[in-house]
Enzyme design. Sequence first.
Site, short mmCIF file in Angstrom:
data_model
loop_
_atom_site.label_atom_id
_atom_site.label_comp_id
_atom_site.label_asym_id
_atom_site.label_seq_id
_atom_site.Cartn_x
_atom_site.Cartn_y
_atom_site.Cartn_z
N SER A 229 72.66 23.19 33.77
CA SER A 229 72.19 23.79 32.53
C SER A 229 71.69 22.73 31.56
CB SER A 229 73.30 24.62 31.89
OG SER A 229 74.51 23.93 31.93
N ASN B 192 68.92 25.85 26.69
CA ASN B 192 70.08 25.36 25.94
C ASN B 192 69.70 24.49 24.74
OD1 ASN B 192 72.32 26.67 27.05
ND2 ASN B 192 71.95 25.54 28.93
N HIS C 218 67.39 27.00 37.14
CA HIS C 218 68.49 27.32 36.23
C HIS C 218 68.58 28.84 36.06
CE1 HIS C 218 70.27 26.98 31.92
NE2 HIS C 218 71.20 27.18 32.81
N GLU D 152 64.90 29.50 34.77
CA GLU D 152 64.21 28.38 34.13
C GLU D 152 63.95 27.34 35.23
OE1 GLU D 152 64.91 26.16 29.87
OE2 GLU D 152 66.64 26.50 31.13
#
Length: 301
Positions: free
Chosen positions: A137, A208, A158, A170
């Site tokens: 992540s 993130n 991801h 992702e």
Amino acid sequence: MVEVLEQSALAAINGKSAGIKTVGIIGAGQMGHGIAQVMAHKGELDVIVQDVNAQALERAAAGIEQSLQKFVTKDVITSDKKSDILNRLRFESALDALKDADLVVEAIIENEEIKKDLFKKLDVLVKPSAILASNTSSISITRLAAATKRPEQVIGMHFMNPVPLMKLVEIIRGAQTSDDTYAIVADLTARLDKTGVMSRDFPGFISNRVLMPLINEAIFALFEGIGSAENIDTVMKLGMNHPMGPLTLADFIGLDTCLAIMNVLHEGFNDPRFRPCPLLKQYVDAGYLGRKSGRGFFQYS
Ligand code: CAA
């Protein structure tokens, strides 16, 4: 220049992943088994789930079975389809079991040194054409790729939790990731009935970089006594239509994972705006890790 490369790669992806038939998933935790389920279900791929922990493998098999049963109960899939999906899955404790995989997706603990070690081992083990992907992540794909002798075949995939329900993957291109590897993974993502979004390889990627500071700020709001945990979450749920409030989401992700990602952002950008909230650190020190430990910002039975 980057835009042009992306567009040309996107135009040429259709059918690119036809050579991916067997996928290895390393790590049978929540993310690993969700990815395995989707690969076997939507991708109709043969999937080998590897984990050194036999109990984790058992939990993964049970978790996949339960999730598929929910889809059967809702008439999303038939019982026969469920059996077909389960038959595509193998659970193994030895890494060697992955040697014939066309793609390996790593979904182990968020620790750069442990991941690099694993990528080095995989590089020697799997066939030269195999792609190595990480579900990290926030850890640099460029640095994981540099630990191998096939850096152009290393990429980030991801997935979001819960993997069977969330539409996004992702796709992170490291500095060395080739157009061909990107095209194969982008096409595979579409085969999984997910939407792939490309991110460049900078700390936190897109997801993130945006999500964790929001969660961290919600924790600061709690820490500074601006509102209770319930009120902070209610504001974001009812005021901004988020499906979960940020503190519930932090508990769902795991507070240790949230802290690890904040540390990656803080160190990666060397910018104080990414400093993790002291309350987040204290909760992790106390073992309040969220849903998985029974207590985070909220209590779970
Ligand atoms: N498989 C199959 N079905 C599942 C499931 C699974 N794994 N998990 C939940 N469901 C089903 C439930 O059984 C439920 O079915 P019914 O409606 O028939 O009861 C349905 O999905 C909805 O679940 P819930 O009623 O429990 O709760 P909900 O309506 O709030 O939906 C949710 C759950 C989809 C998780 C929703 O709350 C949501 O979208 N939350 C945000 C999740 C999110 O942001 N994820 C990303 C986290 S970040 C990340 O993963 C990456 C990172 O790097 C940190």
